[in-house]
Design an enzyme around this catalytic site. Structure first.
Site, PDB file in Angstrom:
ATOM      1  N   SER A  48       0.810  -1.219   0.000  1.00 14.40           N
ATOM      2  CA  SER A  48       0.000   0.000   0.000  1.00 14.40           C
ATOM      3  C   SER A  48       0.844   1.270   0.000  1.00 14.40           C
ATOM      4  O   SER A  48       0.312   2.366   0.172  1.00 14.40           O
ATOM      5  CB  SER A  48      -0.892  -0.008   1.248  1.00 14.40           C
ATOM      6  OG  SER A  48      -0.105  -0.353   2.378  1.00 14.40           O
ATOM      7  N   THR A 167      -2.032   3.349   4.317  1.00 16.92           N
ATOM      8  CA  THR A 167      -0.993   4.381   4.333  1.00 16.92           C
ATOM      9  C   THR A 167      -0.050   4.173   5.491  1.00 16.92           C
ATOM     10  O   THR A 167      -0.499   3.804   6.575  1.00 16.92           O
ATOM     11  CB  THR A 167      -1.668   5.754   4.585  1.00 16.92           C
ATOM     12  OG1 THR A 167      -2.562   5.990   3.538  1.00 16.92           O
ATOM     13  CG2 THR A 167      -0.672   6.880   4.698  1.00 16.92           C
ATOM     14  N   THR A 185       1.640   6.906   0.557  1.00 14.21           N
ATOM     15  CA  THR A 185       0.727   5.813   0.209  1.00 14.21           C
ATOM     16  C   THR A 185       0.573   5.651  -1.304  1.00 14.21           C
ATOM     17  O   THR A 185       0.777   6.612  -2.060  1.00 14.21           O
ATOM     18  CB  THR A 185      -0.670   6.110   0.817  1.00 14.21           C
ATOM     19  OG1 THR A 185      -1.513   4.980   0.649  1.00 14.21           O
ATOM     20  CG2 THR A 185      -1.337   7.309   0.177  1.00 14.21           C
ATOM     21  N   ARG A 195      -7.302   9.562  -9.035  1.00 13.66           N
ATOM     22  CA  ARG A 195      -7.815   9.768  -7.674  1.00 13.66           C
ATOM     23  C   ARG A 195      -6.674  10.145  -6.711  1.00 13.66           C
ATOM     24  O   ARG A 195      -5.602   9.570  -6.737  1.00 13.66           O
ATOM     25  CB  ARG A 195      -8.490   8.474  -7.194  1.00 13.66           C
ATOM     26  CG  ARG A 195      -9.094   8.559  -5.798  1.00 13.66           C
ATOM     27  CD  ARG A 195      -8.195   7.950  -4.754  1.00 13.66           C
ATOM     28  NE  ARG A 195      -8.836   7.871  -3.444  1.00 13.66           N
ATOM     29  CZ  ARG A 195      -8.211   7.536  -2.327  1.00 13.66           C
ATOM     30  NH1 ARG A 195      -6.926   7.249  -2.354  1.00 13.66           N
ATOM     31  NH2 ARG A 195      -8.847   7.485  -1.177  1.00 13.66           N
ATOM     32  N   THR A 218      -5.278   7.411   8.631  1.00 16.88           N
ATOM     33  CA  THR A 218      -5.236   6.354   7.635  1.00 16.88           C
ATOM     34  C   THR A 218      -6.658   5.827   7.464  1.00 16.88           C
ATOM     35  O   THR A 218      -7.532   6.109   8.272  1.00 16.88           O
ATOM     36  CB  THR A 218      -4.261   5.225   8.042  1.00 16.88           C
ATOM     37  OG1 THR A 218      -4.281   4.198   7.034  1.00 16.88           O
ATOM     38  CG2 THR A 218      -4.641   4.596   9.365  1.00 16.88           C
ATOM     39  N   GLY A 219      -6.857   5.060   6.410  1.00 13.53           N
ATOM     40  CA  GLY A 219      -8.197   4.529   6.152  1.00 13.53           C
ATOM     41  C   GLY A 219      -8.788   5.185   4.930  1.00 13.53           C
ATOM     42  O   GLY A 219      -8.063   5.746   4.102  1.00 13.53           O
TER      43      GLY A 219
HETATM   44  N1  ASP Z   1      -5.911   7.105   3.366  1.00 18.92           N
HETATM   45  C1  ASP Z   1      -5.364   6.431   2.219  1.00 18.92           C
HETATM   46  C2  ASP Z   1      -6.122   6.831   1.003  1.00 18.92           C
HETATM   47  O1  ASP Z   1      -7.329   6.930   1.061  1.00 18.92           O
HETATM   48  C3  ASP Z   1      -5.370   4.969   2.343  1.00 18.92           C
HETATM   49  C4  ASP Z   1      -5.179   4.388   3.724  1.00 18.92           C
HETATM   50  O2  ASP Z   1      -4.583   4.989   4.566  1.00 18.92           O
HETATM   51  O3  ASP Z   1      -5.628   3.296   4.023  1.00 18.92           O
HETATM   52  O4  ASP Z   1      -5.516   6.984  -0.022  1.00 18.92           O
END
Ligand code: ASP
Length: 321
Positions: A48, A167, A185, A195, A218-219
């Protein structure tokens, strides 16, 4: 002050080692977070981030990264391709330009001009996973015997599921009490080409105010951007919230906005936040269960389970301090 490093997910543990080494030798927190997250960028097993990160729906690896320091200096790159260490390009943006963000082709040209070597970031593993995803999409569209529009729609359904996005975000405080934050990320796997998530957005994926503290996220990036998550946390701490309370406030906001924008309550996206205040106190909260963070403190580097906002029925759990 005793140095501290906190970062997201299991892969934060390896990254913490490098960041803490720099802090222990008297280095500053900005150098520490840059060097720390680079460990994850260089690791092909981290699917990731950076080299080996999973590609978008066109099979292209596009990267987002940012860092910010205690003097509100910030640098970010968005939608950058073919550069293994986007965090160091973000650092250059911070140090060498009068801008905060560079995106796409312009960021790539800037990186090459400053000696970064372009290379493919795909690995055997990420290529294989991409082909599997492509075939599963094709199969799905054949099963429903529909046209191209439906294929695009089903791609969207898949993209909207959680998974394949983690991330690395890192917060560090050095022995001078200065806090810095970094995020890097490859974003959501199979995302639409073009995106950009929350990670390179100052105030969403990360934020630092030297008088207060810092936060990282994150997320599901879209949810974090809508909530201005990291900025909200720092402002909540400024207004007296503890780092944990501030992270929880941001999770509540994400949840509320999620309810407004999603069609049903079965789809609450995961977002997680980490905060560190200028006294060296930290807090972590995620919207749902199963977020983990790594913390290197007092010479110990360990993985912890985060507290979380929602119970199994997606109701807010009572606040336990
Ligand atoms: N926040 C990151 C994104 O949406 C991905 C992640 O942290 O899981 O690109």
């Amino acid at each position: 002050m005793d140095p501290i490093v906190i970062s997201t997910w299991k892969h934060g543990i390896n990254s913490n080692i490098e960041a803490y080494r720099i802090l222990s030798e008297g280095g500053n927190s900005l150098d520490a977070v840059e060097a720390g997250v680079k460990v994850a960028e260089n690791d092909p097993e981290v699917l990731s981030v950076g080299f080996g990160g999973l590609p978008d729906c066109e099979g292209r690896v596009t990267l987002d990264a940012a860092l910010m320091d205690w003097n509100a200096r910030a640098g970010a790159v968005l939608f950058l391709e073919n550069i293994r260490n986007p965090i160091s390009v973000a650092r250059l943006v911070l140090e060498e330009t009068e801008h905060v963000m560079l995106a796409g082709e312009g960021a790539l040209e800037y990186a090459i001009l400053h000696g970064f070597r372009p290379e493919s970031l795909l690995t055997d593993e990420s290529t294989l996973r991409f082909s599997e995803w492509k075939s599963s999409m094709k199969k799905k569209s054949e099963e429903i015997h529909t046209d191209d529009f439906e294929l695009k729609k089903s791609k969207h359904d898949k993209i909207n599921e959680d998974g394949y996005h983690d991330t690395i975000g890192m917060l560090a405080m050095d022995r001078y009490g200065n806090i810095a934050a970094a995020c890097t990320t490859s974003g959501m796997a199979w995302k639409l080409h073009g995106r950009v998530g929350d990670s390179p957005i100052i105030g969403a994926g990360l934020y630092v105010d030297g008088e207060v503290g810092g936060a990282i996220a994150t997320g599901r990036g879209e949810e974090c951007v809508r909530a201005c998550g990291s900025f909200l946390i720092v402002e909540s701490m400024r207004n007296g919230a503890s780092p944990y309370e501030a992270c929880r406030i941001a999770c509540e906001r994400v949840y509320k906005l999620n309810l407004l924008t999603s069609k049903n309550r079965d789809h609450i996206y995961q977002v997680a936040f980490i905060a560190l205040n200028k006294n060296g106190e930290y807090g972590v909260c995620s919207v749902r269960e199963e977020f983990q963070y790594g913390m290197f403190k007092d010479g110990e580097n360990k993985l912890y389970d985060s507290k979380y906002l929602l119970d199994d029925d997606f109701n807010i759990k009572p606040l336990k301090k």
